[in-house]
Enzyme design. Structure first.
Site, mmCIF file in Angstrom:
data_model
loop_
_atom_site.group_PDB
_atom_site.id
_atom_site.type_symbol
_atom_site.label_atom_id
_atom_site.label_comp_id
_atom_site.label_asym_id
_atom_site.label_seq_id
_atom_site.Cartn_x
_atom_site.Cartn_y
_atom_site.Cartn_z
ATOM 1 N N LYS A 294 -26.030 -33.976 13.355
ATOM 2 C CA LYS A 294 -24.677 -33.626 12.918
ATOM 3 C C LYS A 294 -24.494 -32.115 12.799
ATOM 4 O O LYS A 294 -23.420 -31.584 13.065
ATOM 5 C CB LYS A 294 -24.344 -34.342 11.607
ATOM 6 C CG LYS A 294 -23.958 -35.806 11.896
ATOM 7 C CD LYS A 294 -23.904 -36.661 10.666
ATOM 8 C CE LYS A 294 -22.723 -36.358 9.785
ATOM 9 N NZ LYS A 294 -22.771 -37.200 8.553
ATOM 10 N N TYR B 87 -15.731 -31.814 -6.982
ATOM 11 C CA TYR B 87 -15.027 -31.493 -8.230
ATOM 12 C C TYR B 87 -15.145 -32.612 -9.257
ATOM 13 O O TYR B 87 -14.714 -32.464 -10.392
ATOM 14 C CB TYR B 87 -13.556 -31.145 -7.972
ATOM 15 C CG TYR B 87 -12.741 -32.273 -7.366
ATOM 16 C CD1 TYR B 87 -12.651 -32.415 -5.989
ATOM 17 C CD2 TYR B 87 -12.062 -33.182 -8.174
ATOM 18 C CE1 TYR B 87 -11.915 -33.434 -5.430
ATOM 19 C CE2 TYR B 87 -11.313 -34.210 -7.619
ATOM 20 C CZ TYR B 87 -11.250 -34.322 -6.246
ATOM 21 O OH TYR B 87 -10.511 -35.345 -5.688
ATOM 22 N N LYS C 255 -11.815 -37.967 9.007
ATOM 23 C CA LYS C 255 -11.147 -36.705 9.382
ATOM 24 C C LYS C 255 -11.214 -36.413 10.881
ATOM 25 O O LYS C 255 -10.327 -35.772 11.435
ATOM 26 C CB LYS C 255 -11.743 -35.537 8.592
ATOM 27 C CG LYS C 255 -11.332 -35.570 7.130
ATOM 28 C CD LYS C 255 -11.790 -34.360 6.347
ATOM 29 C CE LYS C 255 -11.377 -34.551 4.891
ATOM 30 N NZ LYS C 255 -11.432 -33.358 4.091
HETATM 31 P P1 ATR Z 1 -19.377 -37.939 6.449
HETATM 32 O O1 ATR Z 1 -20.759 -37.461 6.822
HETATM 33 O O2 ATR Z 1 -19.174 -39.407 6.652
HETATM 34 O O3 ATR Z 1 -18.270 -37.089 6.997
HETATM 35 P P2 ATR Z 1 -19.158 -36.554 3.981
HETATM 36 O O4 ATR Z 1 -19.077 -37.034 2.586
HETATM 37 O O5 ATR Z 1 -18.114 -35.668 4.510
HETATM 38 O O6 ATR Z 1 -19.307 -37.844 4.879
HETATM 39 O O7 ATR Z 1 -20.547 -35.845 4.192
HETATM 40 C C1 ATR Z 1 -21.656 -36.216 3.513
HETATM 41 C C2 ATR Z 1 -22.650 -35.065 3.643
HETATM 42 O O8 ATR Z 1 -23.579 -35.177 2.587
HETATM 43 C C3 ATR Z 1 -23.442 -35.125 4.928
HETATM 44 O O9 ATR Z 1 -23.807 -33.820 5.306
HETATM 45 C C4 ATR Z 1 -24.665 -35.930 4.494
HETATM 46 O O10 ATR Z 1 -25.816 -35.726 5.245
HETATM 47 P P3 ATR Z 1 -26.127 -36.669 6.533
HETATM 48 O O11 ATR Z 1 -25.286 -36.125 7.644
HETATM 49 O O12 ATR Z 1 -27.560 -36.518 6.761
HETATM 50 O O13 ATR Z 1 -25.729 -38.057 6.135
HETATM 51 C C5 ATR Z 1 -24.880 -35.372 3.114
HETATM 52 N N1 ATR Z 1 -25.649 -36.306 2.291
HETATM 53 C C6 ATR Z 1 -25.197 -37.420 1.672
HETATM 54 N N2 ATR Z 1 -26.186 -38.030 0.998
HETATM 55 C C7 ATR Z 1 -27.295 -37.276 1.191
HETATM 56 C C8 ATR Z 1 -28.657 -37.374 0.754
HETATM 57 N N3 ATR Z 1 -29.066 -38.378 -0.044
HETATM 58 N N4 ATR Z 1 -29.523 -36.401 1.150
HETATM 59 C C9 ATR Z 1 -29.115 -35.376 1.937
HETATM 60 N N5 ATR Z 1 -27.848 -35.228 2.387
HETATM 61 C C10 ATR Z 1 -26.946 -36.162 2.020
#
Ligand code: ATR
Length: 276
Positions: free
Chosen positions: A159, A220, A67
């Site tokens: 982030k 969802y 995005k």
């Molecule tokens: P992206 O970060 O690539 O944009 P996203 O699906 O939009 O992908 O976002 C995933 C979100 O879920 C992020 O906030 C991610 O946290 P990190 O920035 O620390 O990666 C969070 N997330 C995914 N798996 C996680 C986990 N096992 N524990 C905590 N947060 C998690």
């Protein structure tokens, strides 16, 4: 007449129901078009944008993780995409410029914010979990409502800090402190992918929270994550991301076809039947 082509670019895409949504509307409004999944690596983005320039593709949606990453390939970003630096809808305009717009903000407003009591929203304390692709859209929509206390927490603090640069009025909560913070919140919005089909889940559940808490999550699929189920059991008002998904799609469809497609029970039923 040549069939128009649309699709969604991202990786992974197996969970996406965007083809179901748009193909349903194409059929309903008798538009000769099809919508497909375009699973792509980052080095394929330019090629896909070129297809839009050459009119081999009429428009695309963008999802995780592109995005933001797609922005340098576009000629202009407009409206909510500009406000959030997050693009989910792309098309070629009348001047042959590649335009990036954002319909997640609308989807979130329509499915959630507009359903709350807007009179006292300004005083609410809201905790946003996550700092991924959709998070800036959620925060921008909340900011438009002039909500004074918005908190953000993300496993990777960097982030969250990036998002704070764009929205300096938000306050960062350390991920390890999220359980203590929850006690004080009126609304918790989960924008992480935790609980999504095939991924990992929240290890802990919130133990302390207000009885009038409202819980919203952008997921969802499945319709109810463990976290949502837990809150529901305790009579907390919960929302999943199904309507946000449908309404962001509605606005994308409008941007491409200049038709505002109807969101009806038949459509919702079809989408729900596809959830695995
Ligand atoms: P992206 O970060 O690539 O944009 P996203 O699906 O939009 O992908 O976002 C995933 C979100 O879920 C992020 O906030 C991610 O946290 P990190 O920035 O620390 O990666 C969070 N997330 C995914 N798996 C996680 C986990 N096992 N524990 C905590 N947060 C998690």
């Amino acid at each position: 007449m040549i069939e128009k082509k649309y699709g969604i670019i991202g990786k992974p895409l197996s969970h996406s129901l965007s083809p179901t949504l748009h193909n349903f509307w194409f059929k309903k409004y008798k538009i000769n078009a099809s919508y497909s999944l375009i699973e792509a690596e980052v080095d394929q983005i330019e090629n896909i944008i070129n297809k839009i320039k050459k009119k081999e593709l009429q428009g695309i949606n963008v999802t995780v993780p592109y995005k933001q990453a797609i922005i340098p390939f576009l000629d202009i970003i407009i409206n909510d995409a500009k406000e959030t630096s997050s693009v989910n809808t792309i098309y070629l305009n009348d001047e042959d410029k590649i335009v990036g717009d954002n319909t997640d903000v609308y989807g979130f407003e329509r499915s959630f914010i507009n359903r709350l009591n807007n009179n006292d929203l300004i005083e609410k304390k809201i905790l946003v979990l996550g700092a991924g692709g959709v998070t800036p859209s959620v925060i921008f929509a909340l900011a438009k409502k002039k909500i004074k206390q918005i908190f953000i927490s993300n496993r990777t603090i960097k982030k969250a800090e990036e998002i704070k640069k764009k929205f300096p009025f938000i306050e960062i909560v350390l991920w390890k402190n999220v359980n203590d913070k929850s006690e004080d919140m009126d609304i918790i919005i989960n924008t992480t992918s935790l609980g999504m089909k095939g991924g990992s889940d929240f290890k802990e559940v919130f133990k302390k929270f207000k009885s009038g808490l409202v819980y919203y999550e952008v997921i969802y699929n499945p319709a109810e994550t463990t976290m949502l189920k837990n809150f529901k059991k305790q009579e907390i008002k919960t929302f999943n991301g199904l309507e946000m998904f449908i309404y962001q799609g509605q606005k994308s469809f409008f941007l491409w076809n200049k038709i505002n497609p109807k969101v009806d029970e038949e459509l919702k039923k079809i989408i729900i039947s596809k959830l695995r």
